[in-house]
Structure formats: C-alpha cells, structure tokens
Scaffold this active site. Structure first.
Site, PDB file in Angstrom:
ATOM      1  N   HIS A  63     -18.789  37.205  37.014  1.00 16.35           N
ATOM      2  CA  HIS A  63     -17.644  36.354  37.368  1.00 16.35           C
ATOM      3  C   HIS A  63     -16.335  36.968  36.881  1.00 16.35           C
ATOM      4  O   HIS A  63     -15.313  36.958  37.593  1.00 16.35           O
ATOM      5  CB  HIS A  63     -17.790  34.966  36.729  1.00 16.35           C
ATOM      6  CG  HIS A  63     -18.952  34.176  37.208  1.00 16.35           C
ATOM      7  ND1 HIS A  63     -19.993  33.834  36.378  1.00 16.35           N
ATOM      8  CD2 HIS A  63     -19.249  33.650  38.421  1.00 16.35           C
ATOM      9  CE1 HIS A  63     -20.873  33.107  37.059  1.00 16.35           C
ATOM     10  NE2 HIS A  63     -20.452  32.989  38.293  1.00 16.35           N
ATOM     11  N   GLN A  80     -24.481  34.092  51.472  1.00 16.35           N
ATOM     12  CA  GLN A  80     -23.351  33.194  51.260  1.00 16.35           C
ATOM     13  C   GLN A  80     -22.049  33.862  51.693  1.00 16.35           C
ATOM     14  O   GLN A  80     -21.220  33.257  52.392  1.00 16.35           O
ATOM     15  CB  GLN A  80     -23.269  32.795  49.793  1.00 16.35           C
ATOM     16  CG  GLN A  80     -22.006  32.033  49.420  1.00 16.35           C
ATOM     17  CD  GLN A  80     -21.945  31.722  47.941  1.00 16.35           C
ATOM     18  OE1 GLN A  80     -22.630  30.820  47.478  1.00 16.35           O
ATOM     19  NE2 GLN A  80     -21.147  32.458  47.189  1.00 16.35           N
TER      20      GLN A  80
END
Length: 286
Positions: A34, A154
């Site tokens: 992240h 995704q």
C-alpha cells in the site's frame, strides 16, 4: 496531514496549482505494498498536487461466511504509516457516509468480467468492488486513481468501468510488491501461521515456473504452474488460468503475446491470490 474526514472532498479548484489529486483506495491494515502505491501517487500528483488515501472496509465485496468481521483494522496505525510517504489526506468514512441509505439498491455490475475467476468463486465480489470504487471516486473527485497489480482482475474491471461509464479518472496500475521470500504482500498474510506461510510460497513458485515455460505455448505454461501447485502439500487451488490481460478471457491453445497467469488458492483457511505477466510464444511442433 489530515485524516478521518467524514464527508465528500471538494474539488482541488483553480487555485490548487498544476498538480493533480491522486487517490489510493484501501481497506486499511496497510503494508509496504500500500505504501508503495502512495509513493507512486505522490509522484503522479506532483509537488503542488494532493494525495488522498481512502480507508474503508467495504461490506459489499464480502460474501456470507467471509472475513468481514475479522478483517484487520488499525486506523491509528495506518495513519502513522502514511505520515512519512507523502499522503496529504486520509479519508476514512463511516458506513453511513458511503451508504447513507443502507444497503444500496442500485449497484455497478461487473458484467462478464465479474462472472469468471474471482467472480465464479466469490459471486458478486467484483460488483461490490466496482460499486464502492465508483462511490469513492465521486466522493474524492480524483484526477488519477492507483491500484496494485496483484489484484489483477479488480484492476481490469475498474479500467473497464471507467471506460464504459465515461468516468473522467485516469487509472494506473502499480507492480506487485513482494516479501523477500517472494510472497505477494497482502493484508491477509497476517492470518498465516509459519507453516501455512511456507506452503503459500507455492503460489509465486508456480507463477515463476509458468513464466519460464512461456515458450511452450499456453498449455505448457499452465502445465508447468500446475505441477508446482499439485506437489505443494496443504495448498487447495481455487483456480489457475492464463487469460487475456484486457478481457480476462482464457486464451486459446494457439495464442501468443501478452497474457496474465492468475492463481487463487488457500493455505490453511487463508485465501490468497497472485499473478504473473507472461509473454507467450506458440508451441513449436516437433
């Protein structure tokens, strides 16, 4: 850095300078993967731009019996991590901000992209992902949104949604960040015991084996990866597929060119996904 903002963000406006507003959408439990997305967002936004990190555990993308209630949450720890990597705003809305009328009646449908692979094993998952991504795009109003390539299906679905629905946001993929042992970084890695983690290493090994067999055609890629997975004790495979990187359709036996080798499997009770880009060459007949 501001954080835990409860409502929509205002547009950057004409006085904000030449920088962009870049967003990284997360469900929290942040790891180095992240943080790499945030660093890349900082570079995209520029010195006069703004980097927004969203933290929201989206119930729409969890099926019954999945880990919604136990999904790791650590907002204060996440904010501390973000302070040093270029985030300007942490947008951590509550459920009633994202879904003010409760369970939304109108949702985004992923179409046929959502019916295969993850969609087959987690029905409705990508519909839930796309619904919250579109909602957050409206709430944050970014110029650019960055997503990790580890969640390949995704990313493909988000790109297709933005294209098909004329959403004026640029979507960028960021390469998968891996642990030193090769395991793709994931918030769910925290669930793995030491033994399960060792077993989970079969996923990146299988992907590497498949990529190494790229010269033997699509079936050779699948066979090489499958051999590694079949020999891994305690790994239960949901799917292994070689797909077109734009449509997510399985490639034909005579396909050559860019492809994605995708795998989803369980080590113990923890479900992990991973993927590898492969440049497939047609099998040479002897």
């Amino acid at each position: 850095m501001r954080w835990a903002i409860a409502g929509p963000l205002e547009p950057a406006g004409p006085d904000a300078g030449p920088g962009k507003r870049a967003v990284v959408m997360t469900m929290g439990a942040l790891h180095d993967g992240h943080l790499e997305l945030v660093r890349r967002a900082r570079a995209e936004a520029g010195p006069n731009g703004q980097v927004v990190v969203t933290i929201f555990v989206n119930p729409l993308q969890f099926a019954a019996g999945e880990d919604l209630d136990t999904y790791p949450r650590d907002l204060e720890g996440d904010v501390a991590k973000l302070a040093g990597v270029g985030a300007d705003v942490v947008f951590a809305p509550t459920l009633d901000v994202v879904y003010p009328d409760g369970d939304p009646v109108v949702r985004v449908a992923a179409g046929r992209i959502g019916d295969v692979l993850e969609g087959e094993h987690r029905p409705g998952h990508l519909d839930g992902v796309l619904t919250v991504v579109l909602k957050l795009m409206h709430l944050v109003r970014p110029d650019v949104a960055l997503f990790g390539e580890k969640d390949a299906q995704q990313l493909l679905a988000v790109r297709r949604m933005v294209r098909d629905l004329e959403v004026s946001v640029e979507v960028l993929g960021v390469p998968t960040v891996r642990e030193p042992d090769g395991l793709a970084m994931s918030s769910r890695n925290a669930y793995l015991s030491a033994d399960e983690r060792e077993r989970a290493l079969a996923l990146p090994r299988a992907l590497r084996a498949g990529a190494d067999a790229a010269g033997s055609g699509p079936q050779g890629v699948i066979n090489a990866a499958r051999q590694v997975l079949d020999s891994a004790d305690g790994v239960v495979v949901d799917y292994l597929a070689l797909v077109d990187p734009v449509t997510a359709d399985a490639v034909a036996d005579d396909y050559s060119g860019h492809a994605l080798l995708l795998v989803a499997a369980r080590a113990g009770t923890t479900r992990l996904i991973d993927n590898q880009a492969v440049e497939v060459s047609p099998e040479v007949q002897r």
